[in-house]
Design an enzyme around this catalytic site. Structure first.
Site, mmCIF file in Angstrom:
data_model
loop_
_atom_site.group_PDB
_atom_site.id
_atom_site.type_symbol
_atom_site.label_atom_id
_atom_site.label_comp_id
_atom_site.label_asym_id
_atom_site.label_seq_id
_atom_site.Cartn_x
_atom_site.Cartn_y
_atom_site.Cartn_z
ATOM 1 C CD GLU A 467 -2.911 -1.137 2.342
ATOM 2 O OE1 GLU A 467 -2.801 -0.237 3.203
ATOM 3 O OE2 GLU A 467 -3.799 -2.011 2.384
ATOM 4 C CD GLU A 542 -3.889 -5.604 4.501
ATOM 5 O OE1 GLU A 542 -2.678 -5.647 4.199
ATOM 6 O OE2 GLU A 542 -4.409 -4.623 5.055
#
Length: 872
Positions: A467, A542
């Site tokens: 991220e 995720e």
């Protein structure tokens, strides 16, 4: 087949004769965790002269072995820090605290309500010093002597006998320093280690200190390099495995040296030892290692009828490489590896040994709950055991390189692993995070991660990041290309991946620069991704981010965070997820819709210290989880109350709480991931005096296909699943005390049963140790579950009785906890309230002391409980 049977027999017998009888070891690896001295802060005025910006020119050369595409670094002259009293051999450190590693200074606290919740309300920042005396015998003269540090948080600098050796800034990296020029054989030597944790360096609790194992390695001047062997599959079938082993040698003498490398391959037993007769033998003659240089040589070998490493049968082999010069053995290096064929495919997702294996993974931060980040193999194995019982088969080390022992455990226990480099690249997320190091250190950190773990069969992919803000930029694409190139250069057999948290991933060129693209959340993007990138391989890196507190149930049952200003908890009805997440069932449904997905890594397996979303900072966080009406109400309340700080110190994301006690969600995953195991689980508990006659929904997770629910013997109806992942709900049950009973069916037959009863008042303490013996090594741990029960032995699910723990004999209390994310009692405290009927005490055996120990548990008004233990 005969060969396989022979190998299995050897494995069970565990017999292995030494390859060569030696009277002294040619290589020693000595754990030096015992008896360090520790001090907070440094001498006045030294922090600026020892800051990373001053020491960087001396640190970068320590990583020269990992700068392959980038430039090598020359160490400047001088001896930085030599005038600092703490580094001098003659400094009197007798007043410093004596302790043993691994050590996390921050876990001792104290908690502070004013600290940031994202990092656990614990004081992880600051400067700390460690010192250690080393007795080096005269017989070590002429040897190479190295210091191997598995993890130091962070900006580590090391001095030996007052001389600056070097260090490594990234707190999650394992690294080696050469002590040889500074060691004095035949006398006592002194190590000094300085660590500095900046504030605002992490999005979660990072811990502090020499928090992993530290080793002294002694070799001959000509030897196998650090992580110097690489065993890889060339072609694997059931009939034979064609393999290749590369051995890297280095020469620290002033003369060129001719050597022979003889490697034999054995089956490895559970204790990690080679067993039986060699299944392969490779000999490389007349290798010349030039003075001051390093050289690699690679040879092919074949293992007939190999025992393949698999998640169900994690067989491993060991390559024992002997280095001989003039007929004399001068080094021996053991390499554990597995033979398996792992591949990510466009059509079928992840394949292991030719079979489709859906990745049932969990993300795990590196702390061990109440023990902090100080690594302990017993605690880590317990976590993995709990995850395996649930049905998990994979671990993502989020968001950093792991402890070596964790990877070894996954090899042995049959877990798949995704190892991750970092949480930030060039652009920062926190003021002092990895972005400060990335430009200078990313090649070294990426290469060292891969080189360290590329022989481990559990590792199936390398994650280059998570991220990162750079992901949508041209720079981010170039970084991804570069990190992938480093990885492929070190290990061409495993793919790279990346965790992307952008919904419109079609505009991110980064997708084209990793091998298996990882999508974090954004379920609705899966279809768009498939349409725009039909030939790419990918997985759900995720998922979910459901949030709950063990044993808490709020009414009415809804999908939003409710008004919980009084206790800062979240409902365990498992209906609530963060705005970017989803329920477990929603993710299950999406993965079934797109079976080419390799699987998922759930956020998270265990609760962890820090990041207590939605209570990271103050009550204004609730505004992000509420509808418009709630926002107006909350604004008015906040204006009246002022800014209220939240006490939360640990996450709510875990499927299991910080103690290792399963939340209700655990049985949701177990039901889906282990469909062949009879499972039925009822929620909520059934102690609601204040709700008599009120609607109290009952939810059930089961691996069956139908359930009939009974309340006090009266059927509440039968529910059937439409999909394998469904939870079954009875939303019209009116509460009355008594007995809930669920009977699960599969294919029309009774599959599993569970009963939940209304418990009476607290009447006793139930103490359940996970074992009754401890090793006297100072590291073995014993986890003890403590429950408040009624007169019939049933857990009282809303009890919060105050508990007092004490021990006698060669036993000590390592930590206590209860799984309550808002409890700011020190983890070292011997007193703690139960949380929803339960608590945990962790015991440790005293070093080199044997005997009988006793754990005593007291609570006012309840009979005292004692548990007898043996330390042997």
């Amino acid at each position: 087949m005969k060969n396989k049977l022979f190998l299995i027999c050897c494995l069970l017998l565990g017999s292995w004769q030494a390859i060569s009888a030696g009277t002294f070891p040619v290589r020693e690896r000595i754990n030096i965790n015992r008896d360090w001295r520790y001090q907070e802060n440094g001498p006045s005025g030294t922090d600026s002269i020892l800051h990373y910006t001053r020491l960087k020119p001396y640190l970068l050369p320590c990583a020269n072995d990992f700068f392959i595409f980038g430039d090598k670094h020359l160490r400047p002259g001088g001896n930085p820090g030599s005038d600092v009293a703490y580094v001098k051999p003659g400094f009197d450190d007798s007043g410093w605290r004596q302790l043993h590693l691994p050590h996390d200074w921050a876990i001792e606290g104290p908690f502070n309500i004013d600290y940031e919740g994202a990092t656990g309300k614990l004081p992880y920042w600051g400067v700390r010093w460690y010192r250690k005396k080393l007795d080096i015998p005269q017989t070590d003269a002429g040897k190479q002597i190295y210091l191997d540090i598995d993890g130091a948080m962070s900006y580590a600098s090391v001095w030996c006998n007052g001389n600056y050796v070097g260090g490594w800034p990234y707190g999650y990296a394992s690294f080696r320093l050469d002590l040889t020029p500074y060691i004095k054989a035949g006398t006592t030597n002194t190590l000094a280690v300085r660590l500095e944790n900046p504030k605002e360096s992490s999005r979660w609790y990072p811990g502090g200190g020499l928090y992993r194992n530290v080793w002294l390695v002694k070799t001959s001047p000509v030897h196998v390099s650090q992580w110097g062997t690489y065993v890889r599959n060339v072609k694997v079938t059931q009939e034979e495995a064609q393999m290749e082993i590369s051995v890297r040698l280095e020469n620290h003498t002033k003369k060129d040296t001719r050597v022979t490398v003889h490697t034999q391959v054995f089956l490895q037993n559970e204790a990690g030892e080679p067993t039986g007769e060699a299944v392969a033998s490779i000999r490389n003659e007349k290798i010349v290692v030039r003075s001051g240089s390093k050289i690699s040589n690679a040879l092919r070998f074949t293992v007939n009828e190999p025992l393949l490493w698999d998640i169900e049968t994690p067989y491993r082999y060991m390559a024992v490489s002997r280095v001989l010069a003039g007929g004399k053995e001068i080094d021996r290096y053991n390499t554990s590896f597995g033979i398996r064929k792992a591949e990510f495919t466009v059509e079928n997702g992840f394949m292991l040994n030719g079979k489709k294996v859906p990745v049932k993974g969990v993300c795990m931060h590196h702390d061990l709950g109440a023990l902090g980040t100080a690594f302990n193999v017993v605690a880590a194995e317990r976590q993995l055991r709990i995850m395996k019982e649930m049905g998990a088969n994979a671990i993502r080390t989020s968001h950093n390189p792991p402890a070596p022992e964790l990877v070894e455990l996954c090899d042995r226990m049959g877990f798949l692993m995704q190892l991750e480099l970092a949480d930030a690249w060039h652009t920062r997320k926190r003021k002092n995070d990895y972005s400060l190091l990335f430009d200078d250190w990313s090649e070294a950190d990426m290469r060292s991660l891969v080189r360290h773990y590329r022989n481990h069969p559990s590792v199936i992919m390398w994650s280059i990041g998570n991220e990162v803000p750079d992901q949508r930029t041209e720079l981010g694409a170039e970084i991804a290309r570069r990190l992938t190139a480093y990885s492929h250069d070190e290990d061409p057999t495993r793919p790279t991946s990346y965790g992307c948290n952008h919904g419109n991933i079609g505009i991110c060129d980064i997708v084209n620069h990793v091998d298996v693209f990882g999508q974090n959340y954004y379920l609705k993007s899966y279809n768009a991704f498939l349409a725009s990138h039909p030939t790419r391989r990918y997985h759900a890196s995720e998922t979910s981010s459901a949030i709950s507190s063990r044993g808490e149930y709020f009414f009415p049952v809804t999908k939003k965070v409710q008004d919980s200003q009084d206790n800062f908890q979240l409902s365990s009805y498992d209906m609530v997820a963060v705005p970017w997440g989803c329920s477990p069932e929603d993710e299950f449904a999406m993965l079934e819709k797109y079976p080419v997905m390799s699987g998922e890594f759930v956020w998270t397996g265990f609760d962890y210290i820090g990041e207590p979303t939605p209570y990271n900072k103050d009550l204004t966080n609730l505004l992000n989880f509420s509808d418009t009406k709630d926002i107006e109400r909350a604004k008015a309340e906040l204006a009246a109350l002022g800014k209220i700080k939240t006490p939360s110190r640990s996450s709510y994301f875990g499927i299991v709480d910080l103690c290792g006690f399963p939340k209700d969600r655990y049985y949701n995953y177990k039901s889906y991931w282990r469909p062949d195991v009879p499972t039925v689980h009822i929620l909520p508990h059934w102690n609601w005096e204040e709700r008599i006659g009120e609607i109290t929904p009952v939810h059930i997770y089961t691996s069956g296909d139908a359930v009939e629910l009974f309340l006090n013997g009266k059927s509440q109806g039968r529910r059937e699943k439409k999909h394998r992942y469904d939870r079954l709900t009875w939303d019209d049950v009116r509460y009355e005390p008594g007995v809930l009973k669920a009977i699960a069916y599969k294919n029309g037959k009774v599959w599993a049963e569970e009963i939940v009863e209304t418990a009476g008042k607290a009447a006793a303490i139930k103490v359940t140790p996970e074992k009754l013996t401890l090793k006297p090594d100072g590291t073995d741990l014993l986890f003890v579950r403590v429950e408040i029960v009624d007169a019939k032995g049933r857990t009282v699910p809303r009890a919060n009785n105050h508990l007092e723990f004490s021990v006698s004999g060669p036993v000590e209390i390592a930590a206590t906890d209860n799984g309550d994310a808002t409890d700011l009692t020190s983890f070292q405290s011997s007193e703690r309230n139960a949380y929803n009927g339960m608590a945990l005490v962790i015991l440790r055996g005293t070093y080199q002391k044997k005997g009988k120990g006793v754990l005593t548990v007291k609570s006012k008004g309840l009979p005292v409980q004692k548990v007898k233990l043996i330390v042997e």
